[in-house]
Design a protein around this motif. Structure first.
Motif, PDB file in Angstrom:
ATOM      1  N   ILE A 111       0.691  -1.538  -0.351  1.00  0.00           N
ATOM      2  CA  ILE A 111       0.057  -0.131  -0.195  1.00  0.00           C
ATOM      3  C   ILE A 111       1.769   0.938   0.316  1.00  0.00           C
ATOM      4  O   ILE A 111       1.558   1.383   1.154  1.00  0.00           O
ATOM      5  N   SER A 114       0.229   6.186   3.591  1.00  0.00           N
ATOM      6  CA  SER A 114      -0.078   5.875   5.328  1.00  0.00           C
ATOM      7  C   SER A 114      -1.217   6.565   5.755  1.00  0.00           C
ATOM      8  O   SER A 114      -1.585   6.707   6.819  1.00  0.00           O
ATOM      9  N   ALA A 118      -5.292   3.925   3.297  1.00  0.00           N
ATOM     10  CA  ALA A 118      -4.439   3.385   3.119  1.00  0.00           C
ATOM     11  C   ALA A 118      -4.439   2.671   4.624  1.00  0.00           C
ATOM     12  O   ALA A 118      -4.434   0.979   4.348  1.00  0.00           O
ATOM     13  N   MET A 119      -4.552   2.704   5.577  1.00  0.00           N
ATOM     14  CA  MET A 119      -5.330   2.133   7.330  1.00  0.00           C
ATOM     15  C   MET A 119      -6.184   1.644   7.132  1.00  0.00           C
ATOM     16  O   MET A 119      -6.044   0.018   7.005  1.00  0.00           O
ATOM     17  N   ALA A 122      -5.804  -1.214   4.341  1.00  0.00           N
ATOM     18  CA  ALA A 122      -5.427  -2.049   5.475  1.00  0.00           C
ATOM     19  C   ALA A 122      -5.430  -3.364   6.481  1.00  0.00           C
ATOM     20  O   ALA A 122      -5.636  -4.396   6.443  1.00  0.00           O
ATOM     21  N   ASN A 134       1.966  -4.303   3.668  1.00  0.00           N
ATOM     22  CA  ASN A 134       3.419  -4.044   3.228  1.00  0.00           C
ATOM     23  C   ASN A 134       3.636  -2.205   3.041  1.00  0.00           C
ATOM     24  O   ASN A 134       2.638  -2.003   2.063  1.00  0.00           O
ATOM     25  N   VAL A 135       3.490  -1.323   3.739  1.00  0.00           N
ATOM     26  CA  VAL A 135       2.674  -0.018   3.962  1.00  0.00           C
ATOM     27  C   VAL A 135       3.671   1.255   3.572  1.00  0.00           C
ATOM     28  O   VAL A 135       4.665   1.229   4.529  1.00  0.00           O
ATOM     29  N   ASP A 137       5.888   5.080   2.535  1.00  0.00           N
ATOM     30  CA  ASP A 137       4.833   6.654   2.292  1.00  0.00           C
ATOM     31  C   ASP A 137       6.239   7.288   2.982  1.00  0.00           C
ATOM     32  O   ASP A 137       7.205   6.973   3.243  1.00  0.00           O
ATOM     33  N   PRO A 142       3.978   8.101  10.098  1.00  0.00           N
ATOM     34  CA  PRO A 142       2.614   7.596   9.126  1.00  0.00           C
ATOM     35  C   PRO A 142       1.078   8.639   9.309  1.00  0.00           C
ATOM     36  O   PRO A 142       1.504   9.476  10.071  1.00  0.00           O
ATOM     37  N   TYR A 175       5.376  -1.265   7.865  1.00  0.00           N
ATOM     38  CA  TYR A 175       5.797  -0.796   7.076  1.00  0.00           C
ATOM     39  C   TYR A 175       7.005  -0.063   6.647  1.00  0.00           C
ATOM     40  O   TYR A 175       7.872  -0.148   7.213  1.00  0.00           O
TER      41      TYR A 175
END
Length: 575
Positions: A111, A114, A118-119, A122, A134-135, A137, A142, A175
């Motif tokens: 993604i 953040s 995005a969250m 997730a 896996n995020v 930014d 974030p 992250y």
């Protein structure tokens, strides 16, 4: 005794599903959910169980018996929503997410971004067993606009970040912060390590005001100003001239109200929040006495929402003024007001604005916010620096398409000002390697599946969520239903065998990213930054002391001082 929604709620509908009697509306399955400015609790149906209070991530719901004087207005706002009966089922239906197939390698998704979209994406993905999310930014911290966009005096709204931390606590989440996709990594790099990539990068650019003088020092976008006072590392040291008694904001949406409120706030009150230290110091030395908010259309077309405006009117020691001459209803609105067909939110805005226009203009207040309607900016005045803005009066004209448009009348006036901020909307920017719709400012998509602009075919393994998907509409919680739609499409594609399996092992990603960006900040690194900010804030009796220097953040993340106790900002807000 009913409960009441008392502020700009996040609209993520957690309270809707928690309510045992379905008394909170609109629900996500109702057609007005995506356009609703806030949710409302039916006073006739509420059974005072308190389930919604526990479910709300931003503490927006209060029992009627505990309403403060400044919150009493919301009692009527909630009740008025139900004056017209609503057809509704006994309970709002909950749509279960599709189950990812288990006979192939576990689903891996990247993604990009953040923030809330995005969250929430997730969170939806992590309902599946063994999924890895896996995020990524480009910033070392974030949460996107929750950290860098929500005003510091709206700490309850910022509490949604606690929900995001709970999401990040789940197994399978990691992250990769301080990593810029398009520079450090490519889209193809992500696809080699994942089944799919979701871009949730928001709409990070402003719509430009195309008049002369906008490039003068002293004229900037409200978005840049918001990033400045919120400590965004790219903006934290930007100089803003606050030496003139008047500032002008072009546009009257929620961001304009936020900026006006911060410019006129008591710095001693802001000092307890997470406002960036450089901004707080500048505001302490500010000479601004009046902020004029300019709208080219009329009062009925105000872009701000009911809860944001109600919150502004509740600010103590602040004079909010509307010249009675500017309270002018266009013919269409006046007719609809008479026949009772106006939208609920417009009725509420007109009620508050009408009350405001009849107030004594001499009402005491430390500083003043002036609402000005039917005025359009013609040019920014000044030579080496902004000296004012020339406004031309407008009138509303009904077009053949039934749309009211502001047309200049010719009468012009110049307002002296040392600061002019434009706040006329957000716009998405192109994402490296993805098609882009310039007209709409979004990535073309169908239900979140990215489409090639030329032939409309799907771009394999590529999805979007949030503002880059639908444009800058809705609120924090609106991203939840948006993300659900995208994730449902992604899981359906995975189940149908339409996603290409990664060509690497899951364990290879950390080494790969570290080679490309040695200063990558992982989840433990972000927790180290978070702990230090909270600890420094606690010493100063503040929510947190934001670190605004990127290099310092990276250094702290690398050191990872695990011995520090993590202090919850949620706890401190409630003290």
């Amino acid at each position: 005794m009913p409960h009441v929604v008392t502020q700009s709620c996040c609209s993520d509908a957690s309270c809707v599903y928690a309510c045992p009697v379905n008394c909170i509306h609109p629900t996500p399955d109702e057609p007005d959910f995506l356009t609703a400015e806030m949710l409302h609790i039916d006073p006739a149906s509420c059974v005072d169980c308190g389930a919604c209070v526990s479910a709300c991530p931003v503490d927006a719901i209060v029992p009627q018996s505990k309403l403060t004087d400044s919150q009493q207005r919301y009692l009527g706002i909630n009740a008025d929503f139900y004056r017209e009966p609503r057809q509704r089922p006994l309970l709002a239906p909950v749509t279960p997410p599709p189950a990812a197939r288990q006979d192939v390698a576990a689903l891996r998704v990247a993604i990009v971004g953040s923030g809330p979209a995005a969250m929430y994406a997730a969170d939806e993905l992590l309902t599946q067993p063994d999924v890895q999310v896996n995020v990524f930014d480009r910033l070392p911290t974030p949460h996107g606009l929750v950290r860098a966009g929500v005003a510091p005096d709206h700490q309850h709204t910022k509490q949604v970040s606690e929900l995001f931390e709970t999401i990040a606590d789940q197994p399978g989440f990691e992250y990769y912060l301080n990593v810029e996709v398009g520079t450090d990594l490519t889209h193809q790099d992500l696809l080699e390590h994942h089944h799919a990539v979701i871009y949730a990068v928001g709409a990070s650019s402003d719509r430009r005001l195309n008049i002369s003088g906008v490039d003068l020092p002293g004229c900037a976008s409200a978005t840049d100003f918001v990033a400045w006072y919120n400590g965004h590392p790219d903006h934290a040291h930007h100089p803003f001239d606050l030496s003139h008694p008047r500032a002008v904001i072009i546009g009257n949406g929620n961001v304009a109200l936020d900026v006006a409120r911060i410019l006129t706030a008591d710095p001693d009150q802001l000092a307890a929040t997470d406002i960036a230290a450089p901004a707080l110091e500048a505001l302490r030395n500010s000479r601004i006495e009046e902020v004029v908010i300019v709208g080219r259309r009329g009062v009925a077309q105000s872009a701000f929402t009911v809860p944001e405006f109600a919150g502004l009117l509740a600010v103590p020691n602040l004079r909010v003024r509307l010249d009675p001459a500017h309270f002018e209803l266009d013919e269409v609105t006046a007719r609809r007001e008479r026949d009772g067909s106006l939208d609920h939110s417009v009725v509420q805005k007109l009620r508050m604005l009408r009350e405001l226009s009849t107030r004594d203009s001499a009402t005491p207040g430390r500083k003043q916010i002036t609402l000005r309607y039917l005025s359009a900016p013609k040019r920014i005045v000044g030579e080496d620096h902004v000296a004012g803005v020339e406004l031309v009066a407008t009138s509303l004209v009904l077009g053949d398409d039934g749309v009211l448009r502001a047309k200049p009348t010719g009468h012009a006036e110049t307002l002296d000002a040392g600061l002019v901020l434009t706040s006329i909307g957000y716009r998405g920017i192109p994402v490296t390697g993805l098609p882009f719709d310039e007209a709409g400012g979004v990535v073309p998509n169908s239900d979140g599946r990215v489409l090639d602009r030329v032939d409309g075919d799907r771009v394999p393994g590529t999805y979007v969520a949030g503002w880059i998907k639908r444009g800058p509409t809705g609120y924090i919680g609106t991203n939840k239903s948006c993300a659900q739609e995208t994730v449902n499409a992604l899981v359906d594609d995975f189940n149908c065998g339409l996603l290409t399996a990664p060509t690497t092992k899951a364990s290879a990603l950390k080494r790969f990213v570290s080679r490309r960006q040695p200063a990558v900040v992982d989840r433990a690194g972000w927790q180290a930054i978070d702990r230090v900010e909270l600890q420094r804030g606690a010493v100063q009796h503040r929510v947190r002391d934001k670190i605004v220097d990127r290099a310092e953040m990276v250094t702290l993340a690398a050191a990872r001082p695990h011995r520090l106790l993590r202090l919850s900002p949620l706890h401190r807000v409630r003290k």
